[in-house]
Structure formats: C-alpha cells, structure tokens
Design an enzyme around this catalytic site. Sequence first.
Site, PDB file in Angstrom:
ATOM      1  N   ARG A  91      47.823  49.148  31.047  1.00  0.00           N
ATOM      2  CA  ARG A  91      47.544  48.832  32.471  1.00  0.00           C
ATOM      3  C   ARG A  91      48.296  47.795  33.363  1.00  0.00           C
ATOM      4  O   ARG A  91      48.704  47.999  34.596  1.00  0.00           O
ATOM      5  CB  ARG A  91      46.031  48.269  32.496  1.00  0.00           C
ATOM      6  CG  ARG A  91      45.068  49.352  32.110  1.00  0.00           C
ATOM      7  CD  ARG A  91      43.738  48.530  32.287  1.00  0.00           C
ATOM      8  NE  ARG A  91      43.158  48.009  33.324  1.00  0.00           N
ATOM      9  CZ  ARG A  91      42.160  47.076  33.631  1.00  0.00           C
ATOM     10  NH1 ARG A  91      41.428  46.560  32.377  1.00  0.00           N
ATOM     11  NH2 ARG A  91      41.784  46.641  34.717  1.00  0.00           N
ATOM     12  N   ASN A 145      39.978  43.234  42.191  1.00  0.00           N
ATOM     13  CA  ASN A 145      41.053  43.767  41.567  1.00  0.00           C
ATOM     14  C   ASN A 145      41.868  42.632  40.809  1.00  0.00           C
ATOM     15  O   ASN A 145      41.909  41.414  41.234  1.00  0.00           O
ATOM     16  CB  ASN A 145      41.938  44.473  42.441  1.00  0.00           C
ATOM     17  CG  ASN A 145      40.954  45.892  42.988  1.00  0.00           C
ATOM     18  OD1 ASN A 145      39.923  46.210  42.478  1.00  0.00           O
ATOM     19  ND2 ASN A 145      41.424  46.341  44.098  1.00  0.00           N
ATOM     20  N   HIS A 189      38.312  38.089  39.844  1.00  0.00           N
ATOM     21  CA  HIS A 189      38.219  38.750  38.399  1.00  0.00           C
ATOM     22  C   HIS A 189      39.464  38.465  37.753  1.00  0.00           C
ATOM     23  O   HIS A 189      40.010  38.828  36.860  1.00  0.00           O
ATOM     24  CB  HIS A 189      37.706  40.163  38.285  1.00  0.00           C
ATOM     25  CG  HIS A 189      36.519  40.555  38.540  1.00  0.00           C
ATOM     26  ND1 HIS A 189      36.277  41.690  39.059  1.00  0.00           N
ATOM     27  CD2 HIS A 189      35.420  39.518  38.729  1.00  0.00           C
ATOM     28  CE1 HIS A 189      34.680  41.572  39.415  1.00  0.00           C
ATOM     29  NE2 HIS A 189      34.373  40.325  39.294  1.00  0.00           N
ATOM     30  N   SER A 192      32.517  50.456  44.021  1.00  0.00           N
ATOM     31  CA  SER A 192      31.304  51.222  43.486  1.00  0.00           C
ATOM     32  C   SER A 192      30.062  50.217  43.640  1.00  0.00           C
ATOM     33  O   SER A 192      28.931  50.904  43.540  1.00  0.00           O
ATOM     34  CB  SER A 192      31.297  51.742  41.987  1.00  0.00           C
ATOM     35  OG  SER A 192      31.507  50.750  41.446  1.00  0.00           O
TER      36      SER A 192
END
Length: 253
Positions: free
Chosen positions: A81, A114, A130, A202
């Site tokens: 990632r 993000n 986060h 979401s």
Amino acid sequence: MIGSLGDPGRFDVALRAARDCLAGASRIVALTGAGVSAESGIPTFRDAQSGLWARFDPAQLASEAGFRADPALVWRWYAERREAVRRARPNPGHVALARGAHGGRTPVAVVTQNVDGLHARAGSDVIELHGNILRTICLERCGQRYEPDDLLPAGEPPVCPACGSQLRPDVVWFGEMLDPAALLRAERAAAACHVMLVVGTSGIVFPAAGLALVAGRAGARVIVVNPDETELDGQADLCLRGPAGSVLPALLE
Ligand code: BV8
Ligand code: ZN
C-alpha cells in the site's frame, strides 16, 4: 435531495442547491474517506482486498492482533500500500478541496480517515484521524519513529533499533484509540462549521463517521459526495452521486 450523475437534470438541481448551501458559508469542513483517493489510483479500503489480499479481512490485517499473529504478512500488506501511495498523485478532488470555495477565498478544513497523505500534498490543512502510512513507529511505542523519507532498517518487519521490538506503520488500527488531540480538533471543527462535505466514505468506521452527526446536530448543512449510497445519506441534506474528482471542482469552483 439526491442528485445522480446518471440523471443529469436532477444532478444539476442538486448541485445548484449544494452551491447555494456553500454561498453563505464561511466555515466549511470536508470529512473524507478512501473514495477521494480512488481516482489517484489508490484502491479504497474495501477494494484493497483484491488479488493476493482477497482472502483477508482488512479489519483483521489492520489490527494489532493481526500484526502480532503474522508480522511479516501485515508488514508486506502495508509495504504494498505504501508503494501505491508513493506512486499516487493528488487528483482534481484533492486539489479542489485545497483551493477552497468561492474562488479560493474561503478555505475548506479537511478531516480525513485516509492515511495516504494526499490532501497535505495537494496543499490542504488536514487533520489525519487515522495516521499516515508512510510514517513508521515502534510497536511498543518506545519513541522510535521514522518520517516518510527516512531509511528504514532491513526486515519484514524491521527490528526496532532502540528497544529490540518490531516496527509498525504509524496508523490507527481497529481497536486502537485515535489521537485524542486530533479527534478533539476534528469534533470542534465539525461542531462549528456551516457546511460539512462528506466525501468518499462509506460511513462505516467510527468515531470518524460520527463527525457527520456532530455537524448536523450543531446545525450544519451536510452534503454527501459519493457515487454510491452510504451509511451517512440519512443524515445528509443533499447527496451528490458522482466521483469526487469531478463533483468537487464543480461544487467548489
Ligand atoms: C476505536 C487505518 C475504540 C489503518 C483505519 C470491535 C472491536 C474494536 C473496535 C470496534 C469493534 N467494532 C466496532 C468497532 C469500532 C471500530 C469500527 O468502526 N469498526 C467498523 C468496521 C464497524 N473503530 C475502531 O476500532 C476505531 N477505534 O473505536 O477505538 C476504543 C475505545 C476505547 C479504548 C480503545 C479503543 C479505529 C478505527 C480506525 C481503523 N483504521 N485506517 C489502515 O488504513 O490500514 S480505518 C480504514 O477503514 C480507513 O482509514 C477508513 O476509515 C476505513 C474505510 O472506510 P472508508 O474510508 O469509508 O473507505 P471504504 O472503502 O469503506 O469506502 C470507500 C467509499 O468511497 C465508498 O463509499 C465508495 O462508494 C466511495 N468511492 C469510491 N470511488 C469514489 C468514491 N467516492 C468519491 N469519489 C470516488 N471516485
Ligand atoms: Zn522500540
């Protein structure tokens, strides 16, 4: 009101209503999730489970228990990632938020879930709820930390040179507390804003998703920008169904 790019007539009506909401607003906050980075080529958190990772549950990998159970696996997942993040560039959605509203005269404060750092790279003043996947810390939080461009010791995961434990990405895992100071700043911004844009999320993960409720309860207008339905649509005054990379420039220009 819901406006979908699939129905241009209704979308234009909803977009105009959203621009009217912004017209008189001087305090604008954007709460963003993985969807705002999708057009930068970074899979959303749930999409990130394609290919090799399809058989793993993200909430399991992104947890201390998951890391301790298989440090090499989780370290490699984050390494992949990180590579995607390093290749990525901010997209027109990030740039529109960084430019602000009313021709750039009114800043948009960004609160993001993000960990890719793209809002900051676009020039936004951002609260990272986060953490940041390119920063690295010690699993035992001995104080050892590495900035994005620091060279890491070898190893998957590397051994902490200060205490002999292991290194881990500087992100908030499931079951871990968010940084209280960051969360407090985010809550204050949500409670004080006139408009909250909820972009590319979401709305599943808490306490981040709860910030939309904080804003709505404090009297802010809540505008969702997302191609799909979200858990927060019920709390929104307006839903603009379309990708952030094209909706945000049209909304904020
Ligand atoms: C906490 C960093 C409590 C890591 C992330 C059981 C045990 C422990 C906790 C819990 C539990 N059950 C519930 C909880 C709470 C838990 C939680 O909310 N779980 C969920 C799954 C129900 N929360 C936590 O654990 C939090 N901590 O509660 O601590 C506590 C209390 C006291 C003492 C100790 C502890 C910590 C949560 C943070 C987890 N870390 N990230 C990493 O990245 O590896 S969360 C991670 O997932 C992301 O950061 C993000 O927040 C989330 C993914 O959500 P989204 O960003 O919304 O992304 P998603 O893929 O879901 O959706 C993408 C959206 O984009 C979609 O809507 C899609 O339609 C849209 N989209 C797609 N393309 C576009 C687009 N939109 C616009 N434009 C496009 N082009
Ligand atoms: Zn250490």
